[in-house]
Scaffold this motif. Sequence first.
Motif, mmCIF file in Angstrom:
data_model
loop_
_atom_site.group_PDB
_atom_site.id
_atom_site.type_symbol
_atom_site.label_atom_id
_atom_site.label_comp_id
_atom_site.label_asym_id
_atom_site.label_seq_id
_atom_site.Cartn_x
_atom_site.Cartn_y
_atom_site.Cartn_z
ATOM 1 N N LEU A 193 0.855 -1.204 0.000
ATOM 2 C CA LEU A 193 0.000 0.000 0.000
ATOM 3 C C LEU A 193 0.885 1.245 0.000
ATOM 4 O O LEU A 193 1.030 1.938 1.001
ATOM 5 C CB LEU A 193 -0.921 -0.034 1.229
ATOM 6 N N GLY A 194 1.476 1.515 -1.156
ATOM 7 C CA GLY A 194 2.387 2.652 -1.303
ATOM 8 C C GLY A 194 1.817 3.687 -2.249
ATOM 9 O O GLY A 194 0.595 3.847 -2.375
ATOM 10 N N LYS A 195 2.739 4.390 -2.945
ATOM 11 C CA LYS A 195 2.333 5.543 -3.757
ATOM 12 C C LYS A 195 1.345 5.164 -4.864
ATOM 13 O O LYS A 195 0.267 5.739 -4.964
ATOM 14 C CB LYS A 195 3.586 6.205 -4.344
ATOM 15 N N ILE A 196 1.718 4.171 -5.672
ATOM 16 C CA ILE A 196 0.843 3.884 -6.825
ATOM 17 C C ILE A 196 -0.461 3.233 -6.388
ATOM 18 O O ILE A 196 -1.509 3.457 -7.000
ATOM 19 C CB ILE A 196 1.584 3.035 -7.893
ATOM 20 N N SER A 212 -0.006 -5.206 3.999
ATOM 21 C CA SER A 212 0.987 -4.139 4.068
ATOM 22 C C SER A 212 1.810 -4.287 5.326
ATOM 23 O O SER A 212 1.272 -4.589 6.397
ATOM 24 C CB SER A 212 0.284 -2.775 4.074
ATOM 25 N N ARG A 213 3.113 -4.034 5.176
ATOM 26 C CA ARG A 213 4.001 -4.120 6.345
ATOM 27 C C ARG A 213 3.876 -2.881 7.211
ATOM 28 O O ARG A 213 4.212 -2.885 8.376
ATOM 29 C CB ARG A 213 5.457 -4.278 5.879
ATOM 30 N N ASN A 214 3.395 -1.777 6.626
ATOM 31 C CA ASN A 214 3.439 -0.490 7.330
ATOM 32 C C ASN A 214 2.133 0.275 7.388
ATOM 33 O O ASN A 214 2.035 1.237 8.134
ATOM 34 C CB ASN A 214 4.455 0.433 6.636
ATOM 35 N N CYS A 269 1.484 -4.458 -5.903
ATOM 36 C CA CYS A 269 1.908 -3.066 -6.116
ATOM 37 C C CYS A 269 3.233 -2.754 -5.424
ATOM 38 O O CYS A 269 3.529 -1.575 -5.179
ATOM 39 C CB CYS A 269 0.845 -2.109 -5.583
ATOM 40 N N PRO A 294 7.572 -2.826 -5.220
ATOM 41 C CA PRO A 294 8.649 -2.663 -6.210
ATOM 42 C C PRO A 294 8.962 -3.998 -6.894
ATOM 43 O O PRO A 294 8.635 -5.065 -6.356
ATOM 44 C CB PRO A 294 9.850 -2.216 -5.357
ATOM 45 N N ARG A 313 8.293 -8.734 -6.523
ATOM 46 C CA ARG A 313 7.135 -9.181 -7.296
ATOM 47 C C ARG A 313 7.081 -10.699 -7.490
ATOM 48 O O ARG A 313 6.034 -11.321 -7.347
ATOM 49 C CB ARG A 313 7.187 -8.505 -8.668
ATOM 50 N N GLU A 352 1.726 -4.966 -11.147
ATOM 51 C CA GLU A 352 2.125 -3.610 -11.562
ATOM 52 C C GLU A 352 3.287 -3.744 -12.538
ATOM 53 O O GLU A 352 3.909 -4.798 -12.662
ATOM 54 C CB GLU A 352 2.573 -2.789 -10.335
ATOM 55 N N LYS A 353 3.585 -2.687 -13.249
ATOM 56 C CA LYS A 353 4.756 -2.707 -14.118
ATOM 57 C C LYS A 353 5.988 -2.334 -13.299
ATOM 58 O O LYS A 353 5.836 -1.581 -12.327
ATOM 59 C CB LYS A 353 4.607 -1.768 -15.318
ATOM 60 N N GLN A 380 12.325 6.585 -2.241
ATOM 61 C CA GLN A 380 12.182 5.242 -2.818
ATOM 62 C C GLN A 380 13.570 4.631 -3.037
ATOM 63 O O GLN A 380 14.064 4.583 -4.170
ATOM 64 C CB GLN A 380 11.404 5.301 -4.133
ATOM 65 N N TRP A 424 14.536 1.627 -3.171
ATOM 66 C CA TRP A 424 14.549 0.432 -4.031
ATOM 67 C C TRP A 424 14.814 0.774 -5.489
ATOM 68 O O TRP A 424 15.372 -0.042 -6.233
ATOM 69 C CB TRP A 424 13.214 -0.323 -3.923
ATOM 70 N N ASP A 474 12.765 2.755 -14.864
ATOM 71 C CA ASP A 474 11.434 2.619 -14.245
ATOM 72 C C ASP A 474 10.421 3.484 -15.007
ATOM 73 O O ASP A 474 9.391 2.968 -15.461
ATOM 74 C CB ASP A 474 11.476 2.973 -12.752
ATOM 75 N N TYR A 523 -5.618 3.736 -15.365
ATOM 76 C CA TYR A 523 -5.880 2.652 -14.401
ATOM 77 C C TYR A 523 -7.316 2.126 -14.455
ATOM 78 O O TYR A 523 -7.519 0.905 -14.415
ATOM 79 C CB TYR A 523 -5.424 3.064 -12.990
HETATM 80 P P1 NAP Z 1 6.572 2.695 -3.236
HETATM 81 O O1 NAP Z 1 5.490 3.579 -2.770
HETATM 82 O O2 NAP Z 1 7.976 3.010 -2.872
HETATM 83 O O3 NAP Z 1 6.350 1.190 -2.784
HETATM 84 C C1 NAP Z 1 5.110 0.554 -2.834
HETATM 85 C C2 NAP Z 1 4.918 -0.312 -1.626
HETATM 86 O O4 NAP Z 1 5.628 -1.529 -1.783
HETATM 87 C C3 NAP Z 1 5.466 0.251 -0.316
HETATM 88 O O5 NAP Z 1 4.572 1.174 0.237
HETATM 89 C C4 NAP Z 1 5.603 -0.995 0.505
HETATM 90 O O6 NAP Z 1 4.309 -1.388 0.912
HETATM 91 C C5 NAP Z 1 6.046 -2.007 -0.510
HETATM 92 N N1 NAP Z 1 7.506 -2.108 -0.538
HETATM 93 C C6 NAP Z 1 8.427 -1.127 -0.659
HETATM 94 N N2 NAP Z 1 9.659 -1.639 -0.667
HETATM 95 C C7 NAP Z 1 9.508 -2.977 -0.569
HETATM 96 C C8 NAP Z 1 10.411 -4.041 -0.552
HETATM 97 N N3 NAP Z 1 11.724 -3.850 -0.642
HETATM 98 N N4 NAP Z 1 9.917 -5.287 -0.426
HETATM 99 C C9 NAP Z 1 8.594 -5.500 -0.333
HETATM 100 N N5 NAP Z 1 7.675 -4.513 -0.372
HETATM 101 C C10 NAP Z 1 8.141 -3.269 -0.483
HETATM 102 O O7 NAP Z 1 6.526 2.516 -4.807
HETATM 103 P P2 NAP Z 1 5.415 2.907 -5.884
HETATM 104 O O8 NAP Z 1 5.741 4.231 -6.468
HETATM 105 O O9 NAP Z 1 4.072 2.669 -5.370
HETATM 106 O O10 NAP Z 1 5.794 1.851 -7.017
HETATM 107 C C11 NAP Z 1 5.485 0.482 -6.882
HETATM 108 C C12 NAP Z 1 5.460 -0.124 -8.270
HETATM 109 O O11 NAP Z 1 4.482 0.585 -9.046
HETATM 110 C C13 NAP Z 1 6.778 -0.009 -9.033
HETATM 111 O O12 NAP Z 1 7.015 -1.179 -9.751
HETATM 112 C C14 NAP Z 1 6.559 1.169 -9.969
HETATM 113 O O13 NAP Z 1 7.284 1.034 -11.173
HETATM 114 C C15 NAP Z 1 5.064 1.032 -10.254
HETATM 115 N N6 NAP Z 1 4.461 2.307 -10.652
HETATM 116 C C16 NAP Z 1 4.678 3.435 -9.920
HETATM 117 C C17 NAP Z 1 4.141 4.651 -10.354
HETATM 118 C C18 NAP Z 1 4.309 5.942 -9.582
HETATM 119 O O14 NAP Z 1 3.902 6.989 -10.092
HETATM 120 N N7 NAP Z 1 4.850 5.922 -8.386
HETATM 121 C C19 NAP Z 1 3.397 4.693 -11.526
HETATM 122 C C20 NAP Z 1 3.144 3.514 -12.210
HETATM 123 C C21 NAP Z 1 3.694 2.336 -11.754
HETATM 124 P P3 NAP Z 1 3.921 -1.760 2.399
HETATM 125 O O15 NAP Z 1 4.580 -0.745 3.278
HETATM 126 O O16 NAP Z 1 2.446 -1.631 2.326
HETATM 127 O O17 NAP Z 1 4.381 -3.146 2.643
#
Ligand code: NAP
Length: 307
Positions: A10-13, A35-37, A65, A67, A71, A88-89, A154, A156, A167, A264
């Motif tokens: 449950l992160g940004k996307i 979600s871990r957090n 969703c 990183p 996946r 997710e991509k 981020q 990762w 990315d 989406y």
């Molecule tokens: P994010 O907010 O940094 O991470 C998403 C969630 O994944 C985190 O809130 C955490 O969730 C979990 N997470 C983070 N690091 C982790 C790890 N090392 N191992 C396991 N779980 C982890 O990232 P995001 O921007 O949402 O992106 C996630 C994916 O969506 C990526 O593949 C990105 O390419 C894709 N995406 C992002 C966007 C964008 O605008 N940001 C757009 C399209 C696609 P919990 O704390 O809930 O466990």
Amino acid sequence: MNIRAGLVGLGKIARDQHLPAILKTDGIDLIAVASRNAQGEGVNNYPDLGAMLAGEADLDAVILCQPPQARYHAARQALLAGKHVFLEKPPGATVSEVEALIALAKEQNVTLYASWHSRYAAAVAQAKAWIAQRRIERISIQWREDVRHWHPGQPWIWEAGGFGVFDPGINALSILTEIVAEPVTVLSANLEVPSNKDAPIGATLTMATASGAPIDTVFDWRQTGPQTWDIAVDTDNGGLLLSEGGNTLRLDGEVQLKAPDEEYPAMYRRFVDLVADRAIDADTAPLRLVADAFLCGRHCPTAMFED
Ligand code: NAP
């Protein structure tokens, strides 16, 4: 009966796009979050996917969703439990991971959806149809954005398997491989990797269509000011420019279409249809081009970068 879905990460996307898109989509309900957090509102919450699968016996589908590095393991776990999976991509950190998931989804007779959101940008289908009637002479891709603005906090994304500037760049490649019918190959690449990071901050790729049209590509994360997500296609009968990530289309300089981002919701409608048929939609073409750029690319160390 609606698809009962659980979301992991449950992160940004997830918050920006998945939760509102699921709410808008007929045929699917979010009933759980792992979600871990964080805690999802109005759903059952679990600390991880294993607990969610154990606690929700009648879950139909799992939406991943996190990183890319996380996946594969999660997708295997969900597929082995007989769930349909929305990725997710990018769909994995490597091509072989995604191929293994496709084989497993077939064995389990469930849906695997490798989503490529940029393919659902408003003008992509029209661009594809226009190009199909013409001979491509040259393509130029400029995908320049400010990493500090779009990816704060981020870590990762800078680690191995996080893709760095690929990315966002893979979004351009997902559009490219959708609008160009011929195979595309990578001829050479330069990958600029900051000395304190594992993944590139900038990349230039020279690619070509099978019939020889050059495709010059720049991905850059150091762009401040106006952001650029453009694909220009010169043909034997006019020029096309897709901008704003595929949401604006110009033909010979004239705007033909400019629409808000509805990527989406369109992907969730697609997922509902795929699940109805237990079908697989998992194109690895964009990921293969990234892998090829890393395989044949020159690694060029560049200045340290603090994000
Ligand atoms: P994010 O907010 O940094 O991470 C998403 C969630 O994944 C985190 O809130 C955490 O969730 C979990 N997470 C983070 N690091 C982790 C790890 N090392 N191992 C396991 N779980 C982890 O990232 P995001 O921007 O949402 O992106 C996630 C994916 O969506 C990526 O593949 C990105 O390419 C894709 N995406 C992002 C966007 C964008 O605008 N940001 C757009 C399209 C696609 P919990 O704390 O809930 O466990």
